[in-house]
Design a protein around this motif. Structure first.
Motif, PDB file in Angstrom:
ATOM      1  N   ASP A 287       0.841  -1.191   0.000  1.00 26.89           N
ATOM      2  CA  ASP A 287       0.000   0.000   0.000  1.00 26.89           C
ATOM      3  C   ASP A 287       0.879   1.244   0.000  1.00 26.89           C
ATOM      4  O   ASP A 287       1.986   1.259   0.545  1.00 26.89           O
TER       5      ASP A 287
ATOM      6  N   TRP B 169       5.730  16.193  11.325  1.00 28.55           N
ATOM      7  CA  TRP B 169       4.931  16.880  10.318  1.00 28.55           C
ATOM      8  C   TRP B 169       4.584  18.311  10.720  1.00 28.55           C
ATOM      9  O   TRP B 169       4.093  19.089   9.905  1.00 28.55           O
TER      10      TRP B 169
ATOM     11  N   ALA C 140      -7.881  11.915   7.636  1.00 27.84           N
ATOM     12  CA  ALA C 140      -7.160  11.107   6.654  1.00 27.84           C
ATOM     13  C   ALA C 140      -8.123  10.131   6.003  1.00 27.84           C
ATOM     14  O   ALA C 140      -8.840   9.398   6.679  1.00 27.84           O
TER      15      ALA C 140
ATOM     16  N   LYS D 110       2.522   9.772   7.583  1.00 28.65           N
ATOM     17  CA  LYS D 110       2.974  11.148   7.739  1.00 28.65           C
ATOM     18  C   LYS D 110       2.770  11.641   9.164  1.00 28.65           C
ATOM     19  O   LYS D 110       3.570  12.424   9.681  1.00 28.65           O
TER      20      LYS D 110
ATOM     21  N   ASP E 229       1.035   5.514   0.638  1.00 28.42           N
ATOM     22  CA  ASP E 229       0.363   6.621   1.310  1.00 28.42           C
ATOM     23  C   ASP E 229       0.169   7.783   0.356  1.00 28.42           C
ATOM     24  O   ASP E 229       0.468   7.699  -0.843  1.00 28.42           O
ATOM     25  N   GLU E 230      -0.300   8.895   0.892  1.00 24.58           N
ATOM     26  CA  GLU E 230      -0.616  10.045   0.054  1.00 24.58           C
ATOM     27  C   GLU E 230       0.637  10.723  -0.515  1.00 24.58           C
ATOM     28  O   GLU E 230       0.549  11.449  -1.502  1.00 24.58           O
ATOM     29  N   ASP E 231       1.796  10.481   0.091  1.00 29.70           N
ATOM     30  CA  ASP E 231       3.047  11.042  -0.417  1.00 29.70           C
ATOM     31  C   ASP E 231       3.752  10.125  -1.403  1.00 29.70           C
ATOM     32  O   ASP E 231       4.850  10.465  -1.871  1.00 29.70           O
TER      33      ASP E 231
ATOM     34  N   ILE F 198       4.022   1.519   2.398  1.00 27.60           N
ATOM     35  CA  ILE F 198       3.751   1.199   3.796  1.00 27.60           C
ATOM     36  C   ILE F 198       4.038  -0.280   3.999  1.00 27.60           C
ATOM     37  O   ILE F 198       3.482  -1.128   3.314  1.00 27.60           O
TER      38      ILE F 198
ATOM     39  N   LYS G  37       4.851   7.042  -0.683  1.00 29.70           N
ATOM     40  CA  LYS G  37       5.777   6.148   0.001  1.00 29.70           C
ATOM     41  C   LYS G  37       5.067   4.860   0.377  1.00 29.70           C
ATOM     42  O   LYS G  37       3.912   4.877   0.795  1.00 29.70           O
TER      43      LYS G  37
ATOM     44  N   ARG H 165      -7.137   7.696   3.869  1.00 28.54           N
ATOM     45  CA  ARG H 165      -6.486   6.419   3.634  1.00 28.54           C
ATOM     46  C   ARG H 165      -5.323   6.277   4.605  1.00 28.54           C
ATOM     47  O   ARG H 165      -4.890   7.259   5.213  1.00 28.54           O
TER      48      ARG H 165
ATOM     49  N   PRO I 132      -0.340   3.032  10.758  1.00 31.19           N
ATOM     50  CA  PRO I 132      -0.778   3.762   9.553  1.00 31.19           C
ATOM     51  C   PRO I 132      -2.165   4.372   9.666  1.00 31.19           C
ATOM     52  O   PRO I 132      -2.526   5.214   8.850  1.00 31.19           O
TER      53      PRO I 132
ATOM     54  N   ARG J  49      -1.715   6.170   6.194  1.00 30.81           N
ATOM     55  CA  ARG J  49      -0.517   6.938   5.894  1.00 30.81           C
ATOM     56  C   ARG J  49       0.395   6.915   7.109  1.00 30.81           C
ATOM     57  O   ARG J  49      -0.013   6.531   8.212  1.00 30.81           O
TER      58      ARG J  49
END
Length: 257
Positions: free
Chosen positions: A72, A108, A97, A103, A74-76, A80, A78, A99, A89, A101
């Motif tokens: 899977d 952050w 969020a 971060k 993440d939004e960046d 998981i 990267k 999904r 996560p 992630r």
């Protein structure tokens, strides 16, 4: 006073009041509200899944662990790791969020303007010619008082003699971050260790020179001047005396330095 429609006036006198029943009804209503918020409200951190969706999710996780399905992302962008716990996560509800992630597990939040510099050791800013009012009575510096001075007390302070006035120190104030406050090596200058190495090298050189001179003297006394470089001291008593004399010379050299 108007009574509710489901309560009759006869029940007010004939039916006893049960506090436990009322408390159970009160708790059940609160539980239903909490469940409705947890499954349908905006305070939910994980969306409600049916049994079939949950089964598919578990099969997908097993396939990712076995390497049959891609990990899977993440939004960046990267990946998981599927072997990390599920609570890592899954972001808190207040981050909104959509999904999984990672971060929120990293740094952050933006930091204030922390500095990584250190104090300028031994820096001076001003050298006065005469004693100034409000300065240290002992040394004459304006950056500290007589109670907070670090210099030994003089027989006659700078307030009365106006001689040998100490310069004003450079006072710096800055804010360090969490790591900077707890770093025991923060501000350490590696070049400051050079004088320690020079001191030990000078002591070793003086000791070797002294031992060599003693060997030459011993050879001259015996009248044997051949192979002077290959001779080794075998007498333990003489060696102990030589070492003691060498240590005494080393101590004198260190005091001179």
């Amino acid at each position: 006073m108007e009574w509710p429609e489901d309560v009759l006036p006869e029940q007010l006198t004939t039916t006893p009041i049960s506090y436990s029943t009322m408390a159970n009804k009160h708790l059940s209503s609160h539980r239903s509200v909490a469940l409705s918020f947890s499954f349908h409200g905006r305070y939910s951190s994980v969306a409600f899944k049916s049994r079939e969706d949950h089964r598919k999710q578990m099969e997908l996780e097993e396939a990712r662990k076995a390497g049959l399905a891609p990990w899977d992302v993440d939004e960046d962008g990267k990946e998981i790791n599927p072997y990390i716990p599920q609570y890592m996560p899954s972001a808190p509800w207040y981050l909104n969020a959509e999904r999984p992630r990672l971060k929120h597990q990293r740094k952050w939040k933006s930091d204030p303007n922390y500095t990584k510099s250190w104090y300028d050791r031994g820096a001076k800013i001003y050298q006065a010619d005469k004693y100034r009012k409000g300065a240290c009575e002992n040394c004459g510096a304006m950056t500290h008082t007589t109670k907070t001075r670090m210099e030994r007390p003089r027989k006659l302070g700078a307030k009365w003699t106006s001689k040998n006035l100490a310069p004003d120190e450079k006072i710096e104030t800055f804010e360090l971050d969490y790591d900077g406050k707890r770093d025991r090596w923060n501000g350490y200058d590696a070049t400051s260790y050079a004088h320690v190495i020079e001191r030990y090298e000078a002591c070793d050189e003086a000791r070797n020179k002294f031992l060599k001179d003693q060997q030459l003297k011993k050879l001259e006394e015996k009248g044997n001047t051949q192979n002077m470089e290959e001779v080794v001291i075998d007498d333990e008593d003489n060696e102990e005396t030589l070492v003691l004399e060498a240590l005494s010379q080393i101590q004198t050299l260190t005091l001179l330095h």
